[in-house]
Scaffold this active site. Structure first.
Site, mmCIF file in Angstrom:
data_model
loop_
_atom_site.group_PDB
_atom_site.id
_atom_site.type_symbol
_atom_site.label_atom_id
_atom_site.label_comp_id
_atom_site.label_asym_id
_atom_site.label_seq_id
_atom_site.Cartn_x
_atom_site.Cartn_y
_atom_site.Cartn_z
ATOM 1 N N CYS A 18 0.844 -1.216 0.000
ATOM 2 C CA CYS A 18 0.000 0.000 0.000
ATOM 3 C C CYS A 18 0.873 1.257 0.000
ATOM 4 C CB CYS A 18 -0.897 -0.025 1.234
ATOM 5 S SG CYS A 18 -1.797 1.493 1.524
HETATM 6 N N1 MHO Z 1 -8.011 -0.675 0.789
HETATM 7 C C1 MHO Z 1 -6.976 -0.496 1.725
HETATM 8 C C2 MHO Z 1 -5.655 -0.153 1.092
HETATM 9 C C3 MHO Z 1 -5.600 1.109 0.336
HETATM 10 S S1 MHO Z 1 -4.157 1.186 -0.470
HETATM 11 C C4 MHO Z 1 -3.964 2.602 -1.250
HETATM 12 C C5 MHO Z 1 -7.374 0.563 2.722
HETATM 13 O O1 MHO Z 1 -8.375 1.221 2.491
HETATM 14 O O2 MHO Z 1 -6.717 0.724 3.729
HETATM 15 O O3 MHO Z 1 -4.063 0.087 -1.376
#
Ligand code: MHO
Length: 228
Positions: free
Chosen positions: A29
């Site tokens: 992430c």
């Molecule tokens: N869906 C996850 C990761 C976001 S990341 C930019 C969250 O909302 O924390 O992949």
């Protein structure tokens, strides 16, 4: 730019650099890594986006085989590519298969020297972790900027701090290219060293009350906000 506006530019953004280099890294992430590197001395700017896939113009909702990636511009006289890679390996789990392609660990090298440094860094990390490193090593091809809402993610969660910086940088591209904005995003996320933070505090373009807000976040050390 008129002289009045020029006055508001953070001192940190008035520095000039003899040479700069680019690093393009993927480590899960991308919100957290942007904060990590944004708070690292010698890093001049950060941005998040997508790389490593085969389609053109991916978006967060239409990623195809691209990977969440952070791209940095840095001053090699202050921090070396090898030092950035050491941070890279220490701040994610490069020995694990990613849960999704989008969170793959990858190094996109920009030169033969970066490729060499990356190979050495992989060997060093393998020695330290005593497990094979899964990080993909590939030549840099392209980087697609992610949507504005993903840039400087932590900073966007703290409206009072965001407002002061957006007043200085109304244009999203100028906002995104600012060293001060990258630092504030990282410090808000609890990244960086206390000593550097204190030294830089007054050069980030923030009022005294907002500097105190930033300090409180920094000390709380609540990192990232990614729920993978
Ligand atoms: N869906 C996850 C990761 C976001 S990341 C930019 C969250 O909302 O924390 O992949």
């Amino acid at each position: 730019m008129n002289p009045l506006e020029e006055d508001k530019i953070p001192a940190l953004d008035k520095l000039t650099y003899a040479t700069t280099q680019t690093a393009t890294l993927a480590m899960g992430c991308f919100w957290g890594p942007e904060g990590l590197f944004g708070a690292t001395g010698g890093v001049i700017r950060t941005r998040v986006g997508f790389a490593g896939g085969s389609t053109e113009n991916p978006t967060y909702r239409n990623l195809a085989d691209h990977i969440e990636t952070v791209q940095l511009e840095f001053d090699p006289s202050q921090i070396t590519y090898a030092q950035l890679l050491e941070q890279f390996f220490r701040h994610h789990t490069p020995t694990k298969e990613p849960r999704k392609r989008q969170y793959t660990s990858a190094i996109f090298y920009h030169s033969p020297e970066q490729e060499q440094a990356a190979k050495e860094a992989i060997r060093t990390a393998e020695d330290r972790l005593q497990q094979p490193i899964q990080t993909e090593l590939k030549p840099y091809q392209s980087f697609y900027l992610a949507e504005e809402r993903h840039q400087k993610w932590k900073l966007r969660r703290v409206p009072a701090v965001l407002a002061e910086l957006q007043k200085i940088y109304r244009d999203p591209e100028a906002f995104n290219n600012s060293t001060a904005v990258a630092r504030v995003n990282g410090y808000l996320g609890g990244y960086g060293e206390k000593k550097r933070f204190k030294e830089e505090m007054a050069s980030l373009g923030l009022s005294h009350p907002i500097q105190n807000t930033l300090l409180a976040y920094f000390l709380a050390q609540e990192r990232t906000g990614c729920v993978l």
